[in-house]
Scaffold this active site. Structure first.
Site, short mmCIF file in Angstrom:
data_model
loop_
_atom_site.label_atom_id
_atom_site.label_comp_id
_atom_site.label_asym_id
_atom_site.label_seq_id
_atom_site.Cartn_x
_atom_site.Cartn_y
_atom_site.Cartn_z
NE ARG A 106 -28.45 14.50 9.81
CZ ARG A 106 -27.86 13.35 10.16
NH1 ARG A 106 -27.56 12.45 9.23
NH2 ARG A 106 -27.58 13.10 11.41
CG HIS A 133 -24.45 15.57 15.12
ND1 HIS A 133 -25.83 15.62 15.24
CD2 HIS A 133 -24.18 14.33 14.63
CE1 HIS A 133 -26.34 14.47 14.85
NE2 HIS A 133 -25.36 13.67 14.48
CD GLN A 136 -23.70 11.00 17.75
OE1 GLN A 136 -24.43 10.77 16.81
NE2 GLN A 136 -23.42 10.07 18.66
CG ASP A 228 -17.39 11.39 12.64
OD1 ASP A 228 -17.93 10.41 12.07
OD2 ASP A 228 -17.79 12.56 12.50
CB CYS A 267 -21.22 9.97 15.81
SG CYS A 267 -20.24 10.21 14.32
NE ARG A 295 -28.38 11.24 18.05
CZ ARG A 295 -28.28 11.49 16.73
NH1 ARG A 295 -27.38 10.85 16.00
NH2 ARG A 295 -29.04 12.40 16.15
N1 CP Z 1 -24.79 9.64 14.09
C1 CP Z 1 -25.73 10.05 13.21
O1 CP Z 1 -26.14 11.21 13.22
O2 CP Z 1 -26.17 9.08 12.36
P1 CP Z 1 -27.16 9.26 11.13
O3 CP Z 1 -26.39 10.02 10.07
O4 CP Z 1 -27.49 7.86 10.70
O5 CP Z 1 -28.36 10.02 11.58
N1 NVA Z 2 -19.07 14.05 10.68
C1 NVA Z 2 -20.08 13.22 10.10
C2 NVA Z 2 -21.07 12.80 11.14
C3 NVA Z 2 -22.15 11.88 10.65
C4 NVA Z 2 -23.13 11.51 11.73
C5 NVA Z 2 -20.78 13.98 8.99
O1 NVA Z 2 -21.05 15.17 9.15
O2 NVA Z 2 -21.02 13.38 7.94
#
Ligand code: CP
Ligand code: NVA
Length: 322
Positions: A106, A133, A136, A228, A267, A295
Site C-alpha cells: 500500500r 485499488h 477492492q 467514496d 469501499c 475483501r
Molecule cells: N477499503 C479499504 O481499503 O479499507 P482500509 O483502508 O481500511 O484498508
Molecule cells: N480513495 C480512498 C480509498 C480508501 C480505501 C483513498 O485512497 O484514501
C-alpha cells in the site's frame, strides 16, 4: 514468468473465474467443508505486506486470509522498515523476494508499486496506490455477483471523486460487461488513460461507459450506487476540495431515482454526513459490510491464483465451477 496485480485488468483473462472461485470457496468454508478448510496452498510461505498508509480492512483481511490458506502473514509498517529512509524500493524488493512467497504494498505513488514489482521475483499485489485499488474491485464485483443473478443487465453508478477506487471499479465492470455511469464534479475526472483502458474493455464486452456532471442522471434507474470519500489519503492538505462536491452526496433523495431494488456500496472508511448520509449507510439496501468481508475471500482467491495456480485450478474443478 511471475504474475503481479497492480490494477484489476492485470487479471482480465481469469477475472470472472477468480470471483466465482471466491464466492463458492466462501460458501464451502462457512459450511465447514473439509476440503475447503484444508486447502493450504500457502503452506510454509511467508507473505509480506508493506503499508505506507493506514488500513483496517486491507490489513486484517490479508492477515486472516493468508492464515486461512496456511501461510504466515508479515505486516511491515513503513516506520519500522528501511524503505523510504535508507533503502530504495528496488533494493527492498530484491531483499524481500529472498524470504517471501508474495508481497502486497500500500503506497502513495503508483510508480512505487510498479517499481517493487519490477524488481520482485515473487508476485506483488497492489494493496492501494494513488491510482489503483484492485483488491477492492475484486471484492466489489464479487459482492455484486452475490446480490444479483444476471450482472450483464446491471447499471452501476458512481457519484463522487474520480479516484483510485473508481478506476478499478470501472475496469472491473467493463470486464464483466456491466454498464458504468459516473458523475464527477468538473476538475476531478478519472485518469484519461484508465478511461481509455475501460472503454476498450467495455467495447469488447458490449457494455457502456457514461460520464456526466449530474448525479441524478448517473443514478437514474441504476441498480447500484457507489461512492467514496471526497478527500483520499494523501490529499489531507486539499481541504477546500470538498466544496466542489456540493450536490454529490448519496442520500435518500438521490437514491429515490434508482431501481427499487437499489444497493448502496462504499469501499469504507466512510465519512458519514459528507459523501453519504446515515440513512443510506444503515439502510437494508446498503451492502457495505458484505463488501468489507469479501475483501478477504476475494484476496484469498487472488493469492492462491498468483502463488499456486495449479492448486487454485484444482480447487476450481473440485467446486464444480465452469
Ligand atoms: N477499503 C479499504 O481499503 O479499507 P482500509 O483502508 O481500511 O484498508
Ligand atoms: N480513495 C480512498 C480509498 C480508501 C480505501 C483513498 O485512497 O484514501
Amino acid at each position: 514468468m511471475v504474475k503481479h496485480i497492480l490494477a484489476i485488468d492485470d487479471v482480465e483473462e481469469d477475472f470472472s473465474k477468480i470471483l466465482k472461485w471466491a464466492i463458492e470457496f466462501k460458501r464451502l468454508w462457512k459450511e465447514g467443508d473439509e476440503v475447503a478448510m484444508n486447502f493450504l496452498p500457502l503452506d510454509t510461505l511467508a507473505i509480506g505486506s508493506i503499508y505506507e498508509k493506514p488500513s483496517t480492512r486491507t490489513r486484517v483481511s490479508f492477515e486472516v486470509g493468508i492464515n486461512r490458506l496456511g501461510g504466515y502473514p508479515l505486516t511491515l509498517l513503513k516506520n519500522d522498515i528501511q524503505l523510504g529512509k535508507s533503502e530504495t524500493v528496488g533494493d527492498t524488493s530484491q531483499v524481500l523476494s529472498r524470504f517471501l512467497g508474495a508481497m502486497t504494498y500500500r503506497c502513495y505513488a503508483h510508480a512505487d508499486v510498479e517499481e517493487l514489482a519490477k524488481h520482485a521475483d515473487v508476485p506483488v499485489i497492489n494493496a492501494l496506490s494513488d491510482k489503483h485499488h484492485p483488491c477492492q474491485a475484486a471484492a466489489d464485483l464479487m459482492t455484486i455477483m452475490e446480490h444479483f443473478d444476471d450482472v450483464s443487465k446491471l447499471k452501476v453508478a458512481w457519484v463522487g471523486d474520480g479516484n483510485n477506487v473508481l478506476h478499478d471499479l470501472m475496469l472491473a465492470c467493463a470486464m464483466l460487461g456491466i454498464d458504468i455511469h459516473y458523475a464527477i464534479p468538473e476538475g476531478y475526472e478519472p485518469s484519461e488513460e484508465v478511461v481509455k483502458r475501460t472503454k476498450s474493455l467495455a467495447a469488447k464486452n458490449r457494455s457502456k461507459v457514461v460520464v456526466t456532471n449530474d448525479p441524478v442522471e448517473a443514478v437514474s434507474g441504476a441498480h447500484v450506487v457507489y461512492t467514496d470519500v471526497f478527500i483520499s489519503m494523501g490529499e489531507e492538505h486539499m481541504k477546500d476540495k470538498i466544496k466542489s462536491f456540493d450536490g454529490f452526496q448519496v442520500n435518500e433523495k438521490l437514491v429515490s431515482n434508482m431501481d427499487e431494488n437499489w444497493k448502496f456500496m462504499h469501499c469504507l472508511p466512510a465519512h458519514r454526513g459528507d459523501e453519504v448520509t446515515d440513512w443510506v449507510m444503515d439502510h437494508d439496501h446498503s451492502i457495505v459490510f458484505d463488501q468489507a468481508e469479501n475483501r478477504m475471500w476475494a484476496q484469498m482467491s487472488l493469492l492462491a491464483y498468483l502463488v499456486s495456480e495449479g492448486a487454485w485450478e484444482a480447487m476450481f474443478e473440485f467446486m464444480g465451477l465452469d
